[in-house]
Scaffold this active site. Structure first.
Site, PDB file in Angstrom:
ATOM      1  N   LYS A   1       2.624  11.239  -3.371  1.00 34.00           N
ATOM      2  CA  LYS A   1       1.663  10.586  -3.733  1.00 34.00           C
ATOM      3  C   LYS A   1       0.952  11.675  -4.831  1.00 34.00           C
ATOM      4  CE  LYS A   1      -1.989   6.982  -3.210  1.00 34.00           C
ATOM      5  NZ  LYS A   1      -2.209   6.167  -2.430  1.00 34.00           N
TER       6      LYS A   1
ATOM      7  N   ASP B   1     -12.644   5.440   2.490  1.00 27.25           N
ATOM      8  CA  ASP B   1     -11.451   5.840   2.815  1.00 27.25           C
ATOM      9  C   ASP B   1     -11.134   7.012   3.494  1.00 27.25           C
ATOM     10  OD1 ASP B   1      -8.414   5.575   3.053  1.00 27.25           O
ATOM     11  OD2 ASP B   1      -8.348   4.557   1.050  1.00 27.25           O
TER      12      ASP B   1
ATOM     13  N   GLU C   1      -7.403   0.669  -4.632  1.00 27.36           N
ATOM     14  CA  GLU C   1      -7.381   0.379  -3.036  1.00 27.36           C
ATOM     15  C   GLU C   1      -8.708  -0.035  -2.700  1.00 27.36           C
ATOM     16  OE1 GLU C   1      -5.924   4.430  -2.249  1.00 27.36           O
ATOM     17  OE2 GLU C   1      -4.200   4.086  -2.799  1.00 27.36           O
TER      18      GLU C   1
ATOM     19  N   ASP D   1       0.959  -1.224  -0.152  1.00 33.29           N
ATOM     20  CA  ASP D   1       0.085  -0.055  -0.082  1.00 33.29           C
ATOM     21  C   ASP D   1       0.728   1.229   0.050  1.00 33.29           C
ATOM     22  OD1 ASP D   1      -2.349   1.426   2.437  1.00 33.29           O
ATOM     23  OD2 ASP D   1      -1.666   2.242   0.497  1.00 33.29           O
TER      24      ASP D   1
END
Ligand code: AMP
Length: 624
Positions: free
Chosen positions: A83, A205, A183, A21
């Site tokens: 990211k 999330d 994800e 992850d």
């Protein structure tokens, strides 16, 4: 004679793969072991690698926890949230650039670069450092076994460029990517939801800096992303900030303004707020405590859960608004959601859980650690890809259509939005001008009808086409999206077999908000786009007709009467005028096109006549 059992350690493990992850705030590795996925962490360590990098004056950059510690004393040389920059150009990162402590530039490929201590780093190179750290930790946890095959997760809204950047980061880190998976799909796999015959899953999330919700459909173990929505600038950090703001207001009476603005002070305040927030997840009240002896600061403040929840309520409501939007996009009602999965550290906040449960009217899955669930799911997928026994198929969709710019600026959509990947489609193209030996392909993404209103993904050229009249060469263009969402475009000319291809380069990325705004724009402009498209196509058609008429007159002018010649000349004047300058409206172009068609009917008849005569006398058309 007795045998001594030899325990031969094979350092390169061939039959296992890691799940990683690669998160905005934290990254984590996991692997399938003894019938289940487990997080890999060395003895006495959680295994989390904070996605942070510190650049010391000399020597190698520090990655992970050490980098986060060093950020306290040297924030100017520490990078977080890399990211957010993956697969993006400078123009698209303006919002995020404000929180970066160093200058940003762009390399020749349009990729953002961070300028640190006189050197430039792309997000791919920086993410590679994080991946190497995660990999290193995982291999240590495995007792030194070297595992190089990995499955890496990305948000469902990541586009091709962002996925490619992730693959590039893995390549730089020396890892072999088996697959990039979404994800939310990983989270669902971790909970074994793939075993359902069918159903709809909402994956909520809420991490440190981002929020997204995805609606997935499962059918016979196959996952399909129906919709995704979110806010790439909403997360646990905002919950911290709400507490920081209260503290700053109260401290402003006690501290000098320069202390209140000091980066190191603000960083300490942020950490104190986060600590208090985390305590409030387990206790009805908690202290926010700030101790900076060097500045003479000793401060304590009590927060009750109720007070904090009142500050956080607007943030939670924003996430539920996104849930509403995702459901609407998926064309589902709340009652049609069968499972809700919570992902991300911020879903430990009791108020978040309560509100999500109330919204979906169902108890969410919280049995697994929300910080680990994505890595665990990636490990499940890695296990399956290595031939393990959990039957899972992945099916994701392209969030936006992909196509090519055609002559006149219109878009030929080759793969439509919401196509299930992997997928491919091939279309035939040809040349526009006589003896054209090359074709430039412009790959675009989006729903608008004209290429100028879509997003450019890349350009490439097919050269070496033998000189032929316009329209004769046959070029097959194939779009292929693999299971990781990577797009490969191949163009091949049939007579020579000459071909060219491009894998879409990580030029620029897209946020989910941008995807949505592109979809909204296409919807808003639908009528105008339809007209503009028609005008562009008509103009191309007129161009072809004008050139064919000019060529035809060269062959058959002598066979036409004066009136016909005048009509054709008039139509040619109108046609040429329509090809120059700004694009006229579709009605005007339609009239010009019809005029050309009418005026050239006798010419067409004369040409047909010549062709028939030539055929009878055994001549080629070019000799007539
Ligand atoms: P992630 O990126 O998923 O690791 O999420 C990290 C975020 O979760 C950070 O903002 C943390 O402060 C937050 N977090 C972690 N544990 C808790 C907790 N027990 N209560 C509230 N927030 C938490």
């Amino acid at each position: 004679m007795g045998f001594i059992e030899l325990n031969v350690l094979n350092n390169a493990a061939q039959n296992v793969a890691l799940g990683i992850d690669l998160g905005t705030t934290n990254s984590l590795g996991a692997m399938w072991k003894d019938g289940r996925p487990i997080v890999l962490h060395p003895e006495g360590d959680s295994g989390y690698v904070p996605s942070a990098i510190h650049f010391p004056e000399k020597g190698m950059p520090a990655v992970g926890r050490r980098a986060r510690e060093l950020a306290l004393v040297d924030p100017a040389h520490t990078l977080f949230s890399i990211k957010r920059f993956m697969g993006r150009g400078l123009a698209e990162t303006r919002e995020d650039a404000a929180s970066v402590p160093c200058p940003l530039s762009e390399n020749e490929n349009g990729v953002v670069q961070f300028e640190m201590r006189g050197r430039k780093f792309t997000p791919q190179e920086l993410s590679a450092l994080i991946l190497m750290k995660v990999h290193d930790q995982a291999c240590k946890a495995l007792g030194g076994i070297e595992v190089t095959k990995v499955v890496i997760t990305v948000p469902a809204y990541f586009d091709e460029a962002q996925r490619q950047a992730t693959r590039d980061a893995a390549r730089i880190a020396g890892l072999d990517v088996l697959r990039i998976i979404n994800e939310p799909t990983a989270a669902s796999l971790a909970y074994g939801l793939d075993k359902r015959k069918q159903g709809n899953v909402a994956v909520y999330d809420l991490g440190g800096g981002t929020f997204d919700v995805s609606v997935l459909r499962i059918e016979e173990g196959v996952f399909q992303v129906l919709a995704t929505h979110g806010d790439t600038h909403l997360g646990g950090d905002d919950f911290d900030r709400a507490l920081v703001e209260v503290a700053r207001k109260e401290l402003s009476a006690l501290l000098a303004p320069n202390v209140l603005e000091d980066r190191a002070f603000l960083q300490s305040l942020r950490l104190a707020a986060e600590k208090c927030k985390i305590e409030l997840s387990n206790a009805p009240e908690a202290y926010m405590h700030l101790a900076m002896p060097e500045s003479g600061v000793q401060w304590r403040r009590n927060f009750t859960r109720g007070e904090a929840e009142a500050l956080w309520a607007p943030l939670i409501e924003r996430t539920l608004h996104s849930c509403q939007r995702a459901l609407a996009d998926a064309k589902l009602k709340v009652a049609q959601i069968d499972e809700v999965v919570l992902v991300g550290g911020s879903t430990r906040i009791p108020a978040v859980r309560e509100r999500v449960e109330r919204f979906f009217n169902r108890k969410p899955h919280v049995e697994l650690n929300p910080d680990e669930v994505v890595a665990l799911g990636a490990a499940v997928q890695a296990h399956v890809l290595m031939g393990g026994t959990r039957e899972v198929l992945l099916m994701d969709v392209t969030p936006l259509s992909l196509g090519l710019e055609t002559m006149g600026g219109a878009v030929a959509k080759i793969i439509n939005r919401n196509s299930t990947i992997p997928c491919q489609a091939t279309e035939g193209f040809t040349t526009y001008a006589d003896n054209q030996t090359g074709i430039e392909f412009h790959i675009v993404q989006g729903e608008r009808e004209l290429a100028k209103d879509c997003r450019t993904l890349g350009r490439f050229k097919l050269s070496g086409i033998p000189p032929m009249p316009a329209g004769m060469p046959k070029v097959a263009v194939r779009f292929h999206i693999d299971a990781n969402g990577m797009l490969t475009v191949t163009a091949k000319e049939e007579s020579t077999g000459k071909s060219a291809r491009i894998e879409v380069q990580p030029m620029n990325g897209l946020t989910d908000a941008q995807v949505e705004s592109m979809l909204n724009a296409a919807y808003r402009h639908a009528r105008d786009d339809f007209d503009a498209r028609r005008a562009a196509d008509l103009r191309t058609e007129i161009g072809v007709m004008v050139r064919a008429t000019e060529r035809g007159l060269g062959h058959a002018a002598g066979q036409l009467d004066r009136e016909t010649m005048l009509d054709i000349q008039d139509a040619l004047v109108a046609g040429r005028a329509a090809l120059e300058g700004a694009l006229p409206d579709a009605t005007t172009l339609q009239r010009v096109r019809d005029q050309l068609e009418r005026a050239t009917l006798p010419l067409a008849a004369a040409l047909m006549d010549s062709v028939a005569k030539a055929a009878l006398s055994g001549k080629k058309l070019s000799e007539v």
